[in-house]
Design an enzyme around this catalytic site. Structure first.
Site, PDB file in Angstrom:
ATOM      1  N   CYS A   2       0.847  -1.194   0.000  1.00  0.00           N
ATOM      2  CA  CYS A   2       0.000   0.000   0.000  1.00  0.00           C
ATOM      3  C   CYS A   2       0.879   1.239   0.000  1.00  0.00           C
ATOM      4  CB  CYS A   2      -0.945   0.066   1.182  1.00  0.00           C
ATOM      5  SG  CYS A   2      -1.986  -1.360   1.403  1.00  0.00           S
ATOM      6  N   ARG A  27       3.585  -0.251  -5.004  1.00  0.00           N
ATOM      7  CA  ARG A  27       3.423  -0.785  -3.650  1.00  0.00           C
ATOM      8  C   ARG A  27       2.059  -1.460  -3.450  1.00  0.00           C
ATOM      9  NH1 ARG A  27       7.288   1.486   0.006  1.00  0.00           N
ATOM     10  NH2 ARG A  27       6.007   0.561   1.606  1.00  0.00           N
ATOM     11  N   TRP A  73      -3.039  -2.546  -1.450  1.00  0.00           N
ATOM     12  CA  TRP A  73      -2.826  -3.971  -1.689  1.00  0.00           C
ATOM     13  C   TRP A  73      -3.681  -4.672  -0.639  1.00  0.00           C
ATOM     14  CZ3 TRP A  73      -0.951  -8.229   1.040  1.00  0.00           C
ATOM     15  CH2 TRP A  73      -0.667  -9.371   0.254  1.00  0.00           C
ATOM     16  N   ASN A  97      -1.648   1.912   6.217  1.00  0.00           N
ATOM     17  CA  ASN A  97      -0.848   0.769   5.762  1.00  0.00           C
ATOM     18  C   ASN A  97      -0.589  -0.105   6.971  1.00  0.00           C
ATOM     19  OD1 ASN A  97      -0.662   1.956   3.289  1.00  0.00           O
ATOM     20  ND2 ASN A  97       1.525   2.440   3.436  1.00  0.00           N
ATOM     21  N   GLY A  98      -0.592  -1.413   6.787  1.00  0.00           N
ATOM     22  CA  GLY A  98      -0.318  -2.313   7.918  1.00  0.00           C
ATOM     23  C   GLY A  98      -1.551  -3.120   8.241  1.00  0.00           C
ATOM     24  N   GLU A 480      16.444 -18.127  -8.619  1.00  0.00           N
ATOM     25  CA  GLU A 480      16.115 -16.741  -8.918  1.00  0.00           C
ATOM     26  C   GLU A 480      15.470 -16.631 -10.304  1.00  0.00           C
ATOM     27  OE1 GLU A 480      15.545 -14.055  -7.734  1.00  0.00           O
ATOM     28  OE2 GLU A 480      15.894 -12.538  -9.263  1.00  0.00           O
ATOM     29  N   LYS A 484      11.703 -15.227 -11.170  1.00  0.00           N
ATOM     30  CA  LYS A 484      11.484 -14.111 -12.107  1.00  0.00           C
ATOM     31  C   LYS A 484      10.445 -14.479 -13.144  1.00  0.00           C
ATOM     32  CE  LYS A 484      12.778 -11.818 -10.406  1.00  0.00           C
ATOM     33  NZ  LYS A 484      13.300 -11.344  -9.183  1.00  0.00           N
ATOM     34  N   GLU A 487       6.723 -14.931 -11.498  1.00  0.00           N
ATOM     35  CA  GLU A 487       6.005 -13.739 -11.031  1.00  0.00           C
ATOM     36  C   GLU A 487       5.667 -12.781 -12.165  1.00  0.00           C
ATOM     37  OE1 GLU A 487       8.053 -11.223  -8.177  1.00  0.00           O
ATOM     38  OE2 GLU A 487       9.971 -11.620  -9.114  1.00  0.00           O
ATOM     39  N   HIS A 503      15.275 -37.344  -8.347  1.00  0.00           N
ATOM     40  CA  HIS A 503      14.714 -37.816  -7.071  1.00  0.00           C
ATOM     41  C   HIS A 503      13.206 -37.570  -6.992  1.00  0.00           C
ATOM     42  CE1 HIS A 503      18.623 -38.851  -5.510  1.00  0.00           C
ATOM     43  NE2 HIS A 503      19.071 -37.683  -5.939  1.00  0.00           N
ATOM     44  N   LYS A 599       5.285  -4.420  -4.306  1.00  0.00           N
ATOM     45  CA  LYS A 599       6.731  -4.319  -4.238  1.00  0.00           C
ATOM     46  C   LYS A 599       7.299  -4.599  -2.850  1.00  0.00           C
ATOM     47  CE  LYS A 599      10.820  -3.416  -5.899  1.00  0.00           C
ATOM     48  NZ  LYS A 599      11.423  -4.503  -6.678  1.00  0.00           N
TER      49      LYS A 599
HETATM   50  O1  M6R Z   1      12.478  -5.692  -0.328  1.00  0.00           O
HETATM   51  P1  M6R Z   1      12.995  -7.080  -0.095  1.00  0.00           P
HETATM   52  O2  M6R Z   1      14.279  -7.340  -0.820  1.00  0.00           O
HETATM   53  O3  M6R Z   1      13.100  -7.446   1.340  1.00  0.00           O
HETATM   54  O4  M6R Z   1      11.906  -8.004  -0.751  1.00  0.00           O
HETATM   55  C1  M6R Z   1      11.981  -9.392  -0.673  1.00  0.00           C
HETATM   56  C2  M6R Z   1      10.988 -10.039  -1.611  1.00  0.00           C
HETATM   57  O5  M6R Z   1       9.690  -9.618  -1.306  1.00  0.00           O
HETATM   58  C3  M6R Z   1      11.273  -9.691  -3.086  1.00  0.00           C
HETATM   59  O6  M6R Z   1      12.569 -10.032  -3.439  1.00  0.00           O
HETATM   60  C4  M6R Z   1      10.280 -10.413  -3.997  1.00  0.00           C
HETATM   61  O7  M6R Z   1      10.495 -11.792  -3.935  1.00  0.00           O
HETATM   62  C5  M6R Z   1      10.365  -9.904  -5.423  1.00  0.00           C
HETATM   63  N1  M6R Z   1       9.048  -9.770  -5.971  1.00  0.00           N
HETATM   64  C6  M6R Z   1      11.173 -10.800  -6.305  1.00  0.00           C
HETATM   65  O8  M6R Z   1      11.283 -10.329  -7.593  1.00  0.00           O
END
Ligand code: M6R
Length: 604
Positions: A2, A27, A73, A97-98, A480, A484, A487, A503, A599
């Protein structure tokens, strides 16, 4: 998660708020709303993206110069207009927010009150209103209400009765107050302040502020006056604009040679074969005494930690390295060896689980070091020392440039640790040389490879399933790559250690899957080629990304031109970033704003 904005000054508030919400949209983008105060309150809310709200503002423009806004969000209640913020109760309007954890109990106590939404935030608005009588200033009602609340919040509150002020408060959710010339701008993220002012007060947990156009009165929850510390905001407007790119994701992938240079600048010296991170706040003796490194993070940052662990370990044969996912580790009964140091890795510096881990680790008396991108963020402020990775604002929800910089910064840490432990570590010069060459190597890939990868992406974009596989340092890199792709494109993707496939997961390989294998030209090359043969034998559709010039048998081979050996994962990762980007574009997803995500994950 948010985004909050607030404005009190001399300009048209709706315009400033809407612009701020656009910048904070990464956000949260389920719904948005603003309220401004003038002749009367004007409350406008819309489900969906900020652009939807923009259409309403165009129809109901006001000249009001005070207001608050929010982009959501969803946590409690679906993302519709009724659940959108600001929430109203009587004269009060509130954005939040929260999460208010005891909202059900509070709601049950307010029997007479009608609640329009399903949100916890509306309950907080009603609570403030219930404590706001003729003789109570808004800040007192807010302060009293917050004493009754359990959970986390960053809030901004306005009242029709006191339209000259905005009251803000924080516990666990960031809030920044920008000091302008005859105007005050509030935001949950510094990007909304850029271009308005470069001076800001970062609210700490347990602080409340009364903001007018010309003043900011800071206090604690017992209404005792505090002296605010005004800090400089360092980011530039260019950093939060697309600058001709179709998406922030592509812009941020392309920026990596420069952002990585910023990470390394002044910290790595190839001439003297030295590495030095200025902010660790540790003496050489303390560093030399470290026997255990714990790395804690979530998502991409945790994969950066996993990858960096291989390097830190190799550089320091007497140091053990442990990598933990923050959302699990915080609840474990963990014990750490006496001579431990903890690296807390986070792009945003606000991730709730990572922050909670930091606090748990501190309770155990272990020194914490941040590896953080967002300057002034909560984690950066609470660690004992650390390093800003200086990747600049990362707007795309999918993290790319931050990953590269996090790994590089942790490798520098590994080198510094090795230096402190021994003046004669023969591996160090090679690591330093490769780190130094890395930005140029990434630039080479970015300048020649995108058309080829775009073409390959189009051929594989119809698959709904995929595996990403790698061994050794290519294993966390594969994790990683998988994250990517899933998402950004909503392709079901699993990252696996290549040796693990047989396995269990090999049973899944069929025509519904494609596989991405990351194969490095190293001592495990033959083992990786055996894994590849096993998939080929079962009719797999494999894309190999490799720096080897061997003749590799796979449906598609992407040869990555690089002279590096140690740092190849960061070069090959750029290729898989591009692959994910182009597959997402081919599938027509909202690349910068993947569905259901946001984010900065400030909820647990
Ligand atoms: O802000 P942060 O690095 O702590 O965030 C961690 C994860 O939320 C962040 O890396 C998330 O997995 C991304 N969407 C990955 O691309």
């Amino acid at each position: 998660m948010c985004g909050i904005v607030g404005y009190v000054g001399h300009r048209q508030a709706q315009e400033v708020l809407l612009d701020g919400l656009h910048r904070l949209e990464y956000r949260g983008y389920d719904s948005a709303g603003i309220v401004t105060l003038g002749k009367g309150p004007t409350l406008l809310r819309a489900s969906g993206k900020v652009a939807e709200l923009g259409e309403k503002v165009a129809q109901h423009g006001t000249a009001d110069t005070v207001g608050i806004g929010h982009t959501r969000w969803a946590t409690h209640g679906e993302p519709n207009e009724t659940n959108a913020h600001p929430h109203q109760s009587g004269d009060i309007y509130l954005v939040h927010n929260g999460i208010i954890e005891n909202y059900k109990e509070l709601k049950a106590e307010m029997k007479e009150q009608h609640f329009a939404s399903e949100t916890d935030s509306e309950v907080l608005a009603a609570l403030v209103h219930s404590l706001y009588d003729e003789s109570t200033p808004l800040e007192s009602a807010v302060g009293q209400a917050l004493k009754l609340v359990e959970g986390t919040y960053g809030i901004a509150v306005v009242s029709v009765r006191e339209p000259e002020k905005i009251v803000v408060a924080r516990k666990g959710s960031p809030l920044i107050i920008g000091i302008g010339n005859g105007e005050t701008i509030i935001a949950s993220d510094a990007s909304a302040l850029l271009g308005h002012t470069d001076e800001a007060i970062y609210l700490n947990d347990g602080e409340l502020a009364v903001c007018t156009a010309d003043t900011v009165d800071l206090q604690n929850m017992s209404a005792q006056k505090l002296s605010p510390k005004v800090e400089k905001i360092e980011a530039s407007m260019a950093a939060i604009q697309k600058q001709g790119y179709d998406h922030f994701l592509l812009k941020e992938i392309m920026e990596q040679p420069e952002t990585l240079q910023s990470t390394l600048k002044g910290r790595v010296s190839p001439r003297e074969h030295k590495a030095h991170l200025g902010g660790l706040n540790m003496t050489e003796k303390q560093l030399a005494g470290v026997e255990h490194v714990l790395i804690v993070a979530c998502g991409t940052a945790s994969y950066a930690g996993m990858l960096a662990a291989y390097y830190i370990e190799r550089l320091n044969d007497k140091v053990t390295v442990q990598v933990e996912i923050a959302s699990e580790f915080r609840y474990r009964t963990f014990h750490l060896p006496k001579k431990s140091v903890a690296l807390i890795v986070s792009q945003s510096g606000e991730t709730a689980d990572t922050l909670a881990c930091l606090r748990e680790i501190k309770k155990r008396g272990v020194r914490t070091l941040g590896v953080v991108n967002a300057v002034g963020s909560t984690i950066a402020r609470e660690v004992d020392g650390g390093v800003y990775v200086h990747a600049g604002p990362e707007i795309s929800v999918a993290s790319t440039k931050a990953f590269t910089s996090q790994v590089a910064a942790m490798v520098v840490f590994g080198i510094q640790l090795a230096q402190a432990k021994s003046t004669d570590n023969k591996a160090i010069p090679k690591y330093i040389k490769e780190l130094w060459q890395l930005p140029a190597e990434i630039k080479k890939v970015l300048s020649v490879m995108p058309p080829q990868i775009e073409e390959i992406a189009k051929r594989y974009a119809h698959y709904d399933n995929s595996f990403y596989l790698g061994r050794d340092v290519m294993y966390p890199t594969a994790l990683e790559g998988a994250l990517k792709l899933k998402e950004t494109s909503y392709v079901h993707t699993e990252g696996q250690a290549a040796g693990e496939l047989k396995h269990g997961s090999l049973a899944l390989v069929d025509d519904r899957f494609f596989e991405v294998m990351l194969i490095r030209d190293d001592e495990l090359l033959d083992k990786s080629l055996s894994n590849l043969a096993e998939i080929n034998a079962r009719g797999g559709h494999v894309i190999v990304i490799t720096n080897s010039d061997r003749d590799i048998d796979a449906e598609t081979v992407i040869q990555v031109p690089t002279k590096l050996t140690l740092m190849t994962p960061l070069v090959m990762n750029v290729v898989q970033q591009l692959l994910a980007y182009y597959i997402a574009v081919a599938r027509g997803t909202d690349v910068d704003h993947p569905r259901n995500l946001a984010k900065s994950v400030t909820v647990e």
